[in-house]
Write a protein that holds these residues in place. Structure first.
Motif, PDB file in Angstrom:
ATOM      1  N   ASP A  94       0.810  -1.215   0.000  1.00  0.00           N
ATOM      2  CA  ASP A  94       0.000   0.000   0.000  1.00  0.00           C
ATOM      3  C   ASP A  94       0.844   1.266   0.000  1.00  0.00           C
ATOM      4  N   VAL A  95       2.034   1.207   0.585  1.00  0.00           N
ATOM      5  CA  VAL A  95       2.909   2.385   0.649  1.00  0.00           C
ATOM      6  C   VAL A  95       4.175   2.189  -0.182  1.00  0.00           C
ATOM      7  N   GLY A  96       4.298   1.054  -0.874  1.00  0.00           N
ATOM      8  CA  GLY A  96       5.453   0.828  -1.738  1.00  0.00           C
ATOM      9  C   GLY A  96       6.759   0.703  -0.992  1.00  0.00           C
ATOM     10  N   PHE A  97       6.749   0.002   0.144  1.00  0.00           N
ATOM     11  CA  PHE A  97       7.963  -0.131   0.956  1.00  0.00           C
ATOM     12  C   PHE A  97       8.278  -1.603   1.188  1.00  0.00           C
ATOM     13  N   GLU A  98       9.564  -1.917   1.207  1.00  0.00           N
ATOM     14  CA  GLU A  98      10.029  -3.284   1.427  1.00  0.00           C
ATOM     15  C   GLU A  98      11.332  -3.246   2.214  1.00  0.00           C
ATOM     16  N   THR A  99      11.476  -4.164   3.159  1.00  0.00           N
ATOM     17  CA  THR A  99      12.749  -4.359   3.847  1.00  0.00           C
ATOM     18  C   THR A  99      13.053  -5.851   3.875  1.00  0.00           C
ATOM     19  N   TYR A 100      14.327  -6.193   3.849  1.00  0.00           N
ATOM     20  CA  TYR A 100      14.713  -7.602   3.787  1.00  0.00           C
ATOM     21  C   TYR A 100      16.092  -7.771   4.419  1.00  0.00           C
ATOM     22  N   GLY A 101      16.409  -8.988   4.802  1.00  0.00           N
ATOM     23  CA  GLY A 101      17.714  -9.266   5.387  1.00  0.00           C
ATOM     24  C   GLY A 101      17.967 -10.760   5.482  1.00  0.00           C
ATOM     25  N   GLU A 102      19.230 -11.111   5.550  1.00  0.00           N
ATOM     26  CA  GLU A 102      19.640 -12.507   5.686  1.00  0.00           C
ATOM     27  C   GLU A 102      20.893 -12.573   6.546  1.00  0.00           C
ATOM     28  N   PHE A 103      20.941 -13.550   7.450  1.00  0.00           N
ATOM     29  CA  PHE A 103      22.081 -13.735   8.346  1.00  0.00           C
ATOM     30  C   PHE A 103      22.569 -15.159   8.171  1.00  0.00           C
ATOM     31  N   GLY A 104      23.763 -15.321   7.608  1.00  0.00           N
ATOM     32  CA  GLY A 104      24.273 -16.655   7.318  1.00  0.00           C
ATOM     33  C   GLY A 104      25.456 -17.024   8.190  1.00  0.00           C
ATOM     34  N   LYS A 105      25.640 -18.341   8.386  1.00  0.00           N
ATOM     35  CA  LYS A 105      26.790 -18.858   9.128  1.00  0.00           C
ATOM     36  C   LYS A 105      27.384 -20.002   8.325  1.00  0.00           C
ATOM     37  N   SER A 106      28.707 -19.978   8.195  1.00  0.00           N
ATOM     38  CA  SER A 106      29.394 -21.015   7.430  1.00  0.00           C
ATOM     39  C   SER A 106      30.091 -22.036   8.325  1.00  0.00           C
ATOM     40  N   ASP A 107      29.865 -21.954   9.632  1.00  0.00           N
ATOM     41  CA  ASP A 107      30.479 -22.907  10.556  1.00  0.00           C
ATOM     42  C   ASP A 107      29.557 -23.074  11.754  1.00  0.00           C
ATOM     43  N   HIS A 108      29.499 -24.278  12.302  1.00  0.00           N
ATOM     44  CA  HIS A 108      28.698 -24.531  13.494  1.00  0.00           C
ATOM     45  C   HIS A 108      29.272 -23.795  14.704  1.00  0.00           C
ATOM     46  N   ASN A 109      28.409 -23.400  15.614  1.00  0.00           N
ATOM     47  CA  ASN A 109      28.856 -23.090  16.971  1.00  0.00           C
ATOM     48  C   ASN A 109      28.963 -24.393  17.744  1.00  0.00           C
ATOM     49  N   TRP A 110      29.785 -24.382  18.809  1.00  0.00           N
ATOM     50  CA  TRP A 110      30.031 -25.624  19.536  1.00  0.00           C
ATOM     51  C   TRP A 110      28.782 -26.089  20.278  1.00  0.00           C
ATOM     52  N   ASN A 111      28.123 -25.173  21.010  1.00  0.00           N
ATOM     53  CA  ASN A 111      26.901 -25.503  21.737  1.00  0.00           C
ATOM     54  C   ASN A 111      26.067 -24.238  21.869  1.00  0.00           C
ATOM     55  N   TRP A 112      24.958 -24.323  22.599  1.00  0.00           N
ATOM     56  CA  TRP A 112      24.069 -23.159  22.706  1.00  0.00           C
ATOM     57  C   TRP A 112      24.720 -22.026  23.485  1.00  0.00           C
ATOM     58  N   ARG A 113      25.592 -22.351  24.435  1.00  0.00           N
ATOM     59  CA  ARG A 113      26.314 -21.291  25.154  1.00  0.00           C
ATOM     60  C   ARG A 113      27.212 -20.523  24.196  1.00  0.00           C
ATOM     61  N   ASP A 114      27.839 -21.243  23.274  1.00  0.00           N
ATOM     62  CA  ASP A 114      28.686 -20.603  22.272  1.00  0.00           C
ATOM     63  C   ASP A 114      27.851 -19.705  21.351  1.00  0.00           C
ATOM     64  N   VAL A 115      26.628 -20.127  21.047  1.00  0.00           N
ATOM     65  CA  VAL A 115      25.745 -19.294  20.230  1.00  0.00           C
ATOM     66  C   VAL A 115      25.472 -17.969  20.915  1.00  0.00           C
ATOM     67  N   ILE A 116      25.264 -18.010  22.230  1.00  0.00           N
ATOM     68  CA  ILE A 116      24.986 -16.786  22.981  1.00  0.00           C
ATOM     69  C   ILE A 116      26.225 -15.911  23.096  1.00  0.00           C
ATOM     70  N   LEU A 117      27.390 -16.549  23.322  1.00  0.00           N
ATOM     71  CA  LEU A 117      28.621 -15.777  23.518  1.00  0.00           C
ATOM     72  C   LEU A 117      29.125 -15.178  22.209  1.00  0.00           C
ATOM     73  N   GLU A 118      29.109 -15.956  21.138  1.00  0.00           N
ATOM     74  CA  GLU A 118      29.668 -15.488  19.868  1.00  0.00           C
ATOM     75  C   GLU A 118      28.731 -15.846  18.705  1.00  0.00           C
ATOM     76  N   PRO A 119      27.563 -15.214  18.647  1.00  0.00           N
ATOM     77  CA  PRO A 119      26.654 -15.499  17.534  1.00  0.00           C
ATOM     78  C   PRO A 119      27.206 -15.035  16.193  1.00  0.00           C
ATOM     79  N   ASP A 120      28.199 -14.133  16.224  1.00  0.00           N
ATOM     80  CA  ASP A 120      28.771 -13.607  14.976  1.00  0.00           C
ATOM     81  C   ASP A 120      29.885 -14.484  14.423  1.00  0.00           C
ATOM     82  N   HIS A 121      30.188 -15.596  15.080  1.00  0.00           N
ATOM     83  CA  HIS A 121      31.235 -16.487  14.577  1.00  0.00           C
ATOM     84  C   HIS A 121      30.864 -16.987  13.183  1.00  0.00           C
TER      85      HIS A 121
END
Length: 260
Positions: A94-121
């Motif tokens: 209706d207003v002609g607006f669009e936003t988009y994004g994608e966040f990719g990872k090419s390596d596993h984190n070790w565990n969920w704690r690692d995901v919290i500590l270094e999600p940008d790995h």
């Protein structure tokens, strides 16, 4: 297929790569125009990892490297390369607006704690917005997009490799030597702004972009603690224009870009 100019003899490394991927998109009820997605892709050598039902099922394996760890393989290494990425797209027609994004990872984190500590790995991302303005004689589009494939700070403490490259899959995400992925190239980042006018006879516009090439290789080559290498980045500023004209069965296109 790999390039005929690969740096090692063909009998040194296998070249029979195969990919296994899945993409899912969800449109939540009550949020018109919102698309939520998730994609995952694995690449392997068929000689080392044959195409089997179990091989296809790796798409659904855990995203935690700890779950792959065994007594004989405590670091959870395997013969495949994987990438995973959630994305979103939200459109407001209706207003002609669009936003988009994608966040990719090419390596596993070790565990969920690692995901919290270094999600940008081992991460990469793209973010963009697009706005349309209706004119009397056409539509004006403005778009701004940021893409980043350069390694984050975590790469200084833990190896993650470059995007589209893997220590086990030597040729990476390529077909005949050409990268299958973002056109800016591995280790690079880019910011681009476009303004384009669409009319019944064609379109015309201008663009401005900044492109920094392969920062990953730069930081590995130059590690001067005194900062003497700060002006050696390969950065290009581009300003240009392009136009497309529909002429019957023909489409005539002209583009010009000046880089500095």
């Amino acid at each position: 297929k790999q390039s005929d100019f690969w740096r090692v003899p063909p009998d040194t490394f296998p070249d029979d790569r195969w990919t296994n991927s899945i993409a899912l998109v969800f449109e939540p009820r009550g949020a018109k125009g919102l698309y939520l997605g998730m994609g995952r892709v694995f690449m392997a050598y068929q000689r080392n990892t044959p195409i089997t039902v179990g091989g296809l099922a790796t798409l659904f394996q855990s995203v935690r490297k700890q779950s792959l760890s065994t007594r004989d393989n405590p670091r959870g290494k395997d013969s495949r390369d994987q990438m995973i990425s959630p994305w979103f797209r939200w459109v407001f027609p209706d207003v002609g607006f669009e936003t988009y994004g994608e966040f990719g990872k090419s390596d596993h984190n070790w565990n969920w704690r690692d995901v919290i500590l270094e999600p940008d790995h081992a991460r990469a991302y793209v973010l963009g917005i697009n706005k349309l303005f209706r004119l009397r004689n056409g539509i004006l589009e403005t778009r701004f997009e940021v893409t980043n494939l350069a390694s984050p700070r975590t790469a200084g403490l833990r190896g993650a490799g470059f995007w589209y490259h893997h220590s086990r899959i030597q040729q990476g995400y390529t077909e005949n030597g050409q990268v299958v992925g973002a056109g800016i190239g591995t280790g690079s980042d880019q910011q681009a702004f476009n303004v384009e006018w669409f009319a019944p006879f064609g379109r015309a516009g201008v663009f401005l972009k900044r492109h920094r090439s392969d920062s990953d290789s730069f930081y590995r080559a130059y590690q001067d603690p005194d900062g003497g290498q700060i002006f050696l980045h390969d950065v290009r500023l581009g300003l240009g224009a392009r136009a497309v004209v529909f002429a019957g069965p023909l489409q005539l296109e002209l583009s010009y870009e000046r880089q500095q």
